[in-house]
Design an enzyme around this catalytic site. Structure first.
Site, PDB file in Angstrom:
ATOM      1  N   ASP A   1       0.854  -1.286   0.033  1.00  0.00           N
ATOM      2  CA  ASP A   1       0.128   0.215  -0.117  1.00  0.00           C
ATOM      3  C   ASP A   1       0.757   1.344  -0.039  1.00  0.00           C
ATOM      4  O   ASP A   1       1.952   1.246   0.311  1.00  0.00           O
ATOM      5  CB  ASP A   1      -1.086   0.085   1.086  1.00  0.00           C
TER       6      ASP A   1
ATOM      7  N   HIS B   1       1.490  -8.811  -3.773  1.00  0.00           N
ATOM      8  CA  HIS B   1       0.598  -7.798  -3.345  1.00  0.00           C
ATOM      9  C   HIS B   1       1.100  -6.518  -3.122  1.00  0.00           C
ATOM     10  O   HIS B   1       1.609  -6.059  -2.136  1.00  0.00           O
ATOM     11  CB  HIS B   1      -0.483  -8.304  -2.049  1.00  0.00           C
TER      12      HIS B   1
ATOM     13  N   ASP C   1       1.057 -17.354  -4.594  1.00  0.00           N
ATOM     14  CA  ASP C   1       1.599 -16.333  -5.271  1.00  0.00           C
ATOM     15  C   ASP C   1       0.483 -15.700  -6.178  1.00  0.00           C
ATOM     16  O   ASP C   1       0.339 -16.003  -7.303  1.00  0.00           O
ATOM     17  CB  ASP C   1       2.738 -16.837  -6.465  1.00  0.00           C
TER      18      ASP C   1
ATOM     19  N   GLU D   1       2.144  -9.942   0.463  1.00  0.00           N
ATOM     20  CA  GLU D   1       2.530  -8.681   0.120  1.00  0.00           C
ATOM     21  C   GLU D   1       4.090  -8.473   0.324  1.00  0.00           C
ATOM     22  O   GLU D   1       4.676  -9.494   0.895  1.00  0.00           O
ATOM     23  CB  GLU D   1       1.665  -7.966   1.383  1.00  0.00           C
TER      24      GLU D   1
HETATM   25  O1  9MR Z   1      -3.714  -3.684   0.138  1.00  0.00           O
HETATM   26  C1  9MR Z   1      -3.823  -3.671   1.569  1.00  0.00           C
HETATM   27  C2  9MR Z   1      -2.617  -4.094   2.276  1.00  0.00           C
HETATM   28  O2  9MR Z   1      -1.503  -3.317   2.450  1.00  0.00           O
HETATM   29  C3  9MR Z   1      -2.980  -4.483   3.852  1.00  0.00           C
HETATM   30  O3  9MR Z   1      -2.029  -5.213   4.374  1.00  0.00           O
HETATM   31  C4  9MR Z   1      -4.441  -5.329   3.784  1.00  0.00           C
HETATM   32  C5  9MR Z   1      -4.914  -5.402   5.116  1.00  0.00           C
HETATM   33  O4  9MR Z   1      -5.132  -4.495   6.071  1.00  0.00           O
HETATM   34  O5  9MR Z   1      -5.294  -4.770   3.106  1.00  0.00           O
HETATM   35  C6  9MR Z   1      -5.253  -4.438   1.759  1.00  0.00           C
HETATM   36  O6  9MR Z   1      -5.966  -3.918   1.235  1.00  0.00           O
HETATM   37  C7  9MR Z   1      -7.426  -4.711   0.786  1.00  0.00           C
HETATM   38  C8  9MR Z   1      -8.234  -4.370   1.881  1.00  0.00           C
HETATM   39  O7  9MR Z   1      -7.951  -4.650   3.145  1.00  0.00           O
HETATM   40  C9  9MR Z   1      -9.758  -5.147   1.592  1.00  0.00           C
HETATM   41  N1  9MR Z   1     -10.204  -4.896   0.268  1.00  0.00           N
HETATM   42  C10 9MR Z   1      -9.126  -5.125  -0.733  1.00  0.00           C
HETATM   43  C11 9MR Z   1      -7.879  -4.142  -0.361  1.00  0.00           C
HETATM   44  C12 9MR Z   1      -6.749  -4.671  -1.458  1.00  0.00           C
HETATM   45  O8  9MR Z   1      -6.587  -5.975  -1.821  1.00  0.00           O
HETATM   46  O1  9MR Z   2       2.763  -6.611   9.396  1.00  0.00           O
HETATM   47  C1  9MR Z   2       1.568  -6.425  10.062  1.00  0.00           C
HETATM   48  C2  9MR Z   2       1.212  -7.733  10.536  1.00  0.00           C
HETATM   49  O2  9MR Z   2       1.927  -7.979  11.705  1.00  0.00           O
HETATM   50  C3  9MR Z   2      -0.499  -7.266  11.116  1.00  0.00           C
HETATM   51  O3  9MR Z   2      -0.874  -8.737  11.601  1.00  0.00           O
HETATM   52  C4  9MR Z   2      -1.155  -7.029   9.985  1.00  0.00           C
HETATM   53  C5  9MR Z   2      -2.748  -6.659  10.141  1.00  0.00           C
HETATM   54  O4  9MR Z   2      -2.807  -5.891  11.123  1.00  0.00           O
HETATM   55  O5  9MR Z   2      -0.807  -5.699   9.258  1.00  0.00           O
HETATM   56  C6  9MR Z   2       0.418  -5.851   8.902  1.00  0.00           C
HETATM   57  O6  9MR Z   2       1.035  -4.833   8.394  1.00  0.00           O
HETATM   58  C7  9MR Z   2       0.322  -4.163   7.099  1.00  0.00           C
HETATM   59  C8  9MR Z   2      -0.083  -2.963   7.600  1.00  0.00           C
HETATM   60  O7  9MR Z   2      -1.187  -2.811   8.566  1.00  0.00           O
HETATM   61  C9  9MR Z   2      -0.451  -1.906   6.384  1.00  0.00           C
HETATM   62  N1  9MR Z   2       0.511  -2.149   5.133  1.00  0.00           N
HETATM   63  C10 9MR Z   2       0.981  -3.394   4.978  1.00  0.00           C
HETATM   64  C11 9MR Z   2       1.427  -4.095   6.040  1.00  0.00           C
HETATM   65  C12 9MR Z   2       1.886  -5.433   5.835  1.00  0.00           C
HETATM   66  O8  9MR Z   2       0.938  -6.430   5.084  1.00  0.00           O
END
Ligand code: 9MR
Ligand code: 9MR
Length: 589
Positions: free
Chosen positions: A186, A511, A552, A561
């Site tokens: 993100d 991701h 993947d 991600e």
């Molecule tokens: O892209 C988002 C990612 O960086 C986060 O780790 C994840 C969990 O918070 O959420 C992703 O975004 C998704 C969202 O939570 C739900 N709708 C789809 C989004 C993109 O896949």
């Molecule tokens: O790395 C983080 C993981 O430990 C947590 O369980 C998760 C849900 O809160 O979030 C991860 O961090 C995400 C962050 O919230 C948004 N950017 C992407 C990060 C990696 O997925």
């Protein structure tokens, strides 16, 4: 499927052992470190089933001559999955070259290398990945190659969210928080996660400074004689400094959209940006990182006039704010109940700050030698410490005090022997895991290893082992550290090298918004994906075995991600082993 086809045609161009690799694409039976092995350090492959024979052979390429015969380990199991393995350990074989492993009744292993400097490209790519994560900068074709792109998120006029309003900075007024790295797949920027990431790069430099003077990642804006690892770290540091409110020293948790962007390029993502709520975790993170930066950049006064001193001021101010606000958690749900401007991006909502106090006090103590910081550190000395992660940072302070032992005032030095003991407790457990585990790796000893970002746990375990190695000089710790690097590079149940662009089978669909949206087939290189995660929070269908819960797939944010706090320990480990294998090779330590 598409992945397989694209990859096969690429591999077709690569000549040697094409058929072997094509077979392996489907279901690997012998998995290896796809980046390679060092001649003088541990080397092993894993057979992913209980074959009946007892021996294995190394065939050299291109002649396919048998050059080494070894004995397979007994059948091993993890205790939490049905997979059975056998280990092919060829540490004793040290001749550089290209090889495959042959075992009766199993398809041959992919081709692998044994060579000095075998992880150099990985070490560079992992660092370069941070350049590709830069917010507010265009990536020039001369540096970024086919992944060049326009600048995204200028972040020069970011709104003060109601949760962040103060007397001098009213809600809806604007500040400049440009620069820094995107956190992950993100486009938001979170101070808490930036802390451990930036510090891990700075620590890599502090631990291996001579080595890093010679490491070039081909990134822009390098100043004379400033190693690339520092140039890149400064890019994020300068952003972190802007996240402090200069009036009171408090630090905003994040610079973010209200909601995650779509899967689009950064310059197309133009939602309003906000800085959100000051907090104790964010503020202590800045206190720690800025204190460490002071220590490093005071040696670069010509290149960065004034930077070190302002870092120390910032750090002390952040410390004071935290002393006055010791318990301000970031609770996104609670904040959203109080505002119409609801924020749904990453939380990094830590509630326990004891470890942040330990870390920040250690950094300030190492940088200033002052009693106040020693007292704060000492008061928490008996708290249990665990493997570093974004919400668990005490051990980063331990590493620092041990590293800086020589510079500590005499009366504080003895504390480091306690810290070393606590680190060795972990290191020895890891060593047992390495020696007995089903994959001959440290990671995977426990089911709990397979959480969100498991690959970063593997790399943080390796960092711990390297620290133990640095102060104990016990070779086994370095071998154990290397075993987890083998793991992320392919010696695992999935057969994936989890670093984009490294190895013959690596993630093609992380991701990661730019990798998805840029129209280039290959993802941005050098990125470590999260890896197997039995939490499966994205609701996709995974293999039931914990160590296989990886996909993947671009939708798999729970396993595929990428994130700066995962790549930073990869930078540390890949470069540390590159530096240390040289010493081992030359017989010096
Ligand atoms: O892209 C988002 C990612 O960086 C986060 O780790 C994840 C969990 O918070 O959420 C992703 O975004 C998704 C969202 O939570 C739900 N709708 C789809 C989004 C993109 O896949
Ligand atoms: O790395 C983080 C993981 O430990 C947590 O369980 C998760 C849900 O809160 O979030 C991860 O961090 C995400 C962050 O919230 C948004 N950017 C992407 C990060 C990696 O997925």
């Amino acid at each position: 499927m598409i992945n397989g086809i694209v990859r096969l045609s690429l591999i077709g161009l690569l000549s040697v052992a094409t058929a072997v690799n094509a077979q392996q694409m489907a279901a690997p039976e012998i998995v290896v470190d796809q980046s390679g092995y060092y001649p003088k350090l541990e080397k092993s492959a894993v057979v992913l089933r209980a074959v009946s024979g007892n021996s294995f052979e190394l065939l050299s390429l291109p002649d396919r001559k048998s050059v080494y015969t070894g004995v397979l380990s007994e059948i091993k199991t993890t205790g939490y999955s049905k997979i059975e393995t056998r280990i092919a350990d060829f540490t004793a074989f040290d001749r550089p070259g290209q090889y495959i492993i042959r075992i009766a009744g199993v398809s041959e292993s992919p081709v692998f290398k044994i060579a000095d400097g075998v992880h150099h490209d990985l070490a560079v790519a992992a660092l370069k990945a941070f350049y590709y994560q830069r917010a507010s900068s265009a990536l020039d074709v001369n540096y970024a190659g086919k992944w060049y792109r326009a600048a995204g998120h200028p972040d020069t006029s970011v709104y003060i969210h109601p949760s962040a309003a103060s007397k001098n900075r009213k809600a809806d007024s604007k500040i400049n928080v440009s620069g820094g790295w995107y956190d992950a797949g993100d486009y938001n920027k979170y101070v808490v996660n930036s802390g451990i990431s930036t510090s891990t790069l700075l620590s890599a430099y502090e631990d291996f400074s001579d080595y890093f003077l010679g490491l070039e990642a081909h990134i822009p804006q390098a100043k004379n004689k400033v190693p690339d690892v520092l140039t890149e770290a400064i890019y994020n540091l300068r952003w972190m400094l802007k996240m402090q409110d200069p009036t009171d020293g408090g630090v905003y948790n994040k610079c973010t959209n209200l909601n995650f962007d779509g899967m689009i390029m950064p310059d197309k993502a133009t939602s309003k940006r906000y800085v959100v709520a000051k907090g104790t975790a964010a503020t202590l993170n800045l206190a720690a990182v800025a204190a460490q930066a002071y220590r490093i950049f005071k040696h670069f006064p010509e290149q960065y006039p004034g930077l070190a001193d302002s870092c120390l001021l910032v750090s002390k101010k952040a410390w004071s704010w935290s002393v006055n606000n010791p318990n301000v958690a970031y609770d996104q749900d609670a904040l959203n109940k109080m505002s119409d401007l609801k924020v749904t991006t990453g939380g990094y909502g830590d509630r326990n700050f004891e470890d942040e106090w330990t870390w920040a006090s250690a950094e300030l103590l190492a940088s200033t030698g002052q009693q106040e910081y020693y007292d704060a550190f000492f008061a928490r000395l008996n708290a249990p410490v665990s493997l570093p992660s974004w919400n668990n940072v005490a051990m980063l302070g331990y590493y620092t005090l041990i590293r800086c032992e020589g510079q500590l005032p005499e009366q504080y030095k003895s504390v480091t022997s306690i810290l070393k003991k606590k680190i060795l407790n972990h290191a020895d457990r890891y060593l047992t895991a390495f020696e007995t585990g089903a994959y001959h790796t440290v990671i995977g000893a426990s089911l709990n290893d397979f959480a969100w970002g498991s690959n970063s746990s593997a790399m943080n375990q390796s960092i711990l082992l390297i620290n133990a190695y640095l102060f104990s000089k016990k070779d086994a710790y370095l071998d154990a550290a290397l075993s987890n690097l083998d793991y992320v590079l392919g010696k695992n149940a999935t057969g994936y090298s989890f670093v984009t662009g490294i190895g013959y089978k690596s993630p093609m669909h992380p991701h990661h918004r730019p990798s998805f949206a840029d129209g280039v087939a290959e993802p941005i290189p050098g990125l470590l994906v999260g890896g197997p995660n039995r939490g499966k929070q994205d609701g996709l269908q995974y293999n039931a075995e914990p160590e296989l819960s990886y996909l993947d797939d671009v939708s798999s944010y729970a396993s595929n991600e990428i994130a700066i706090n995962w790549n930073a320990p990869l930078v540390y480990v890949a470069n540390a082993v590159e530096c240390l294998q040289k010493a081992r090779k030359d017989g010096t330590k």
